[in-house]
Write an enzyme that holds these catalytic residues in place. Structure first.
Site, PDB file in Angstrom:
ATOM      1  N   CYS A   1     -39.966  40.695 -16.726  1.00  0.00           N
ATOM      2  CA  CYS A   1     -40.248  38.999 -16.668  1.00  0.00           C
ATOM      3  C   CYS A   1     -39.687  38.669 -18.274  1.00  0.00           C
ATOM      4  O   CYS A   1     -41.126  38.457 -19.381  1.00  0.00           O
ATOM      5  CB  CYS A   1     -41.508  38.668 -16.426  1.00  0.00           C
ATOM      6  SG  CYS A   1     -41.585  36.845 -16.240  1.00  0.00           S
TER       7      CYS A   1
ATOM      8  N   CYS B   1     -36.918  32.717 -13.711  1.00  0.00           N
ATOM      9  CA  CYS B   1     -38.687  32.760 -14.493  1.00  0.00           C
ATOM     10  C   CYS B   1     -38.522  31.323 -14.617  1.00  0.00           C
ATOM     11  O   CYS B   1     -38.682  30.130 -15.727  1.00  0.00           O
ATOM     12  CB  CYS B   1     -37.967  33.110 -15.707  1.00  0.00           C
ATOM     13  SG  CYS B   1     -39.329  33.567 -17.355  1.00  0.00           S
TER      14      CYS B   1
END
Length: 397
Positions: free
Chosen positions: A148, A326
Site C-alpha cells: 500500500c 489506493c
C-alpha cells in the site's frame, strides 16, 4: 495437464512479503509453517485512529505432493483459499501461510518513533503523535516496493489534521521524505496531492531515502538517491518510518523467483512463466502494479477464472489489466480515491472526478470497504469493482 483425476489437488497458499522458511524443493512438498495473525492492514495504517481486527489461523501442514501451487500470502492467500474450496471442495485444498535501516528496530523502543506497518509499532505512532509538542514531524518512504504505497502519505495527512485539531499545527514542521521522483505514480492524482500539500504547508522532499535512525539523538539520516553518498541529517520530534520491504525468502530462495527475487508470473493470467502448474497472487509476485488489497481482489477473480479453465484443459481467457486502488485519506473525513492500471492510467469506478477530495469517498473507505474485505474478499466473494465500473460508466471503457 490432466489434473481432473481422482487424486486430490493441493493448493498451497502462502508467501507474502516477509515469510522465512524456504520452499522445500519448490514443487514436491512444503513443510509446515506457523500461520500468523492477519488484519485488514488499512485499519492499522490509520495509526490509532481506529481499532485493528485480527484474524488468527491454526498451524497447517501440507507435506504432500500436489498438482497445483498457488503462492500468495495474507489477503491474497485467504481469498484464493476460499475460492478454491468453493470450486474444488475443502478436502482438496491445503492451506499454508507460512534491507534494513541502521538503528532499527531497536529505535522503536524510543517514544518518538512509530510505524503503521506492524501491529507491534502502530500504537507507537499514535503515542508519538499525541505526545508531540513542537518541531519536525518526519515521514519516510523507502527505496523499495511497499505494501500500500499510499499509506505513508495517509498517516501524514491524518497527523496534519490531528495537529490542527489539537492546536499544535503552527508549531509543527511536517516533512515528507520519499525515495520516489514523484509524489504519486499517476499524474492525475499527483497533481491533486501537490495542491493539498502546498495548501497545508507540508514540505515534500523527493529522492530522499532513510538509511539510519539515531534514536538517542532524535536524528534521521537520509541519502540523496540522485547523488549517492550525499546525506542529510534531520532532527525530529516525531518520526514515522515506512520500513524497506522485499521479496520473501520462501520465493527468493527458489527457482520460482525472477532475478530480483519475486515470483515470476505472467502479468495477464498470473501463471508462472516456467512452471505451468504454479500461480501467484498479491505481494509476492513481480506484477508491475502497486501491492494493495484492491489489486489482490482483482487478481483473485482472474486467477479463479484461469484455474477454472486449466482444470478443464482449456486456455485461460480472462486478463488482469493491473487494476489497483489506493483510497488516500487526506483528512479525518475526505479521501482521494485513486484507481489505475498497469499503464498508470486512471481506471475509476465512479463517473466523477476521483482526484478531488470527497467526503463520499471517505464513507466508502470507512464504512463500505471493511465489509468488502472481511465479508467479500476473504470469503472469495469479491473480485473487485469491474462489473460495477462497467455499469456506472454505461458499458463504456
Amino acid at each position: 495437464m490432466g489434473v481432473m483425476s481422482c487424486r486430490k489437488i493441493k493448493l498451497v497458499l502462502g508467501a507474502s512479503l516477509h515469510l522465512s522458511p524456504p520452499l522445500h524443493r519448490y514443487i514436491s512438498e512444503v513443510p509446515a509453517f506457523p500461520v500468523k495473525q492477519h488484519m485488514m492492514a488499512a485499519l492499522c495504517r490509520s495509526a490509532g485512529f481506529g481499532a485493528c481486527r485480527l484474524h488468527t489461523s491454526c498451524r497447517a501442514s501440507a507435506k504432500q505432493h500436489y498438482k497445483m501451487l498457488v503462492l500468495g500470502g495474507g489477503s491474497g492467500g485467504i481469498a484464493m483459499s476460499a475460492r478454491m474450496k468453493m470450486m474444488l471442495g475443502a478436502d482438496k485444498v491445503a492451506v499454508v501461510e507460512p534491507s534494513e535501516i541502521k538503528g532499527l528496530p531497536e529505535g522503536f523502543d524510543h517514544p518518538k518513533i512509530g510505524s503503521n506497518y506492524s501491529v507491534e509499532t502502530v500504537e507507537k505512532t499514535w503515542a508519538a503523535l499525541q505526545n508531540f509538542k513542537e518541531g519536525n514531524a518526519v515521514f519516510s518512504f523507502p527505496d523499495t516496493p511497499v505494501k500500500c504505497p499510499g499509506a505513508p502519505q495517509k498517516i501524514m495527512y491524518l497527523s496534519d489534521a490531528f495537529l490542527r485539531k489539537t492546536g499544535k499545527r503552527a508549531r509543527a514542521n511536517i516533512i515528507y521524505n520519499t525515495s520516489l521522483p514523484v509524489l504519486f505514480v499517476v499524474k492525475k492524482y499527483a497533481d491533486a496531492l501537490w495542491d493539498i500539500v502546498k495548501e497545508r504547508d507540508i514540505k515534500v522532499n523527493l529522492r530522499q531515502n532513510l538509511i539510519e535512525v539515531r534514536a538517542d539523538k532524535q536524528e534521521a539520516v537520509f541519502e540523496n538517491l540522485d547523488k549517492p553518498g550525499e546525506t542529510t541529517v534531520l532532527q525530529y520530534d516525531m518520526l514515522h518510518v515506512t520500513p524497506p520491504m522485499g521479496p520473501n525468502s520462501v520465493v527468493k530462495g527458489s527457482p520460482l523467483a525472477d532475478e530480483a527475487g519475486w515470483l515470476d508470473v505472467d502479468k495477464e493470467n498470473l501463471q508462472h512463466k516456467k512452471y505451468p502448474n504454479v500461480f501467484g497472487i498479491g505481494d509476492c509476485t513481480n506484477l508491475p502494479t502497486p501491492k494493495t488489497a484492491a489489486a489482490v481482489a482483482a487478481q483473485s477473480a482472474v486467477l479463479h477464472r484461469s484455474i477454472e479453465k486449466i482444470l478443464k484443459n482449456e486456455k485461460p481467457d480472462k486478463k488482469y489489466v493491473g487494476y489497483t486502488s489506493c483510497p488516500l485519506l487526506t483528512s479525518y473525513n475526505t479521501v482521494v480515491l485513486a484507481e489505475f492500471d498497469y499503464n498508470l492510467q486512471p481506471l475509476e469506478t465512479f463517473p466523477i472526478n476521483q482526484a478531488k477530495e470527497r467526503r463520499l469517498m471517505y464513507y466508502m473507505k470507512a464504512d463500505v470497504m471493511p465489509h468488502l474485505y472481511w465479508l467479500g474478499l476473504l470469503k472469495g466473494l469479491w473480485g473487485g469493482p469491474e462489473p460495477y465500473r462497467k455499469l456506472l460508466h454505461l458499458g463504456m471503457k
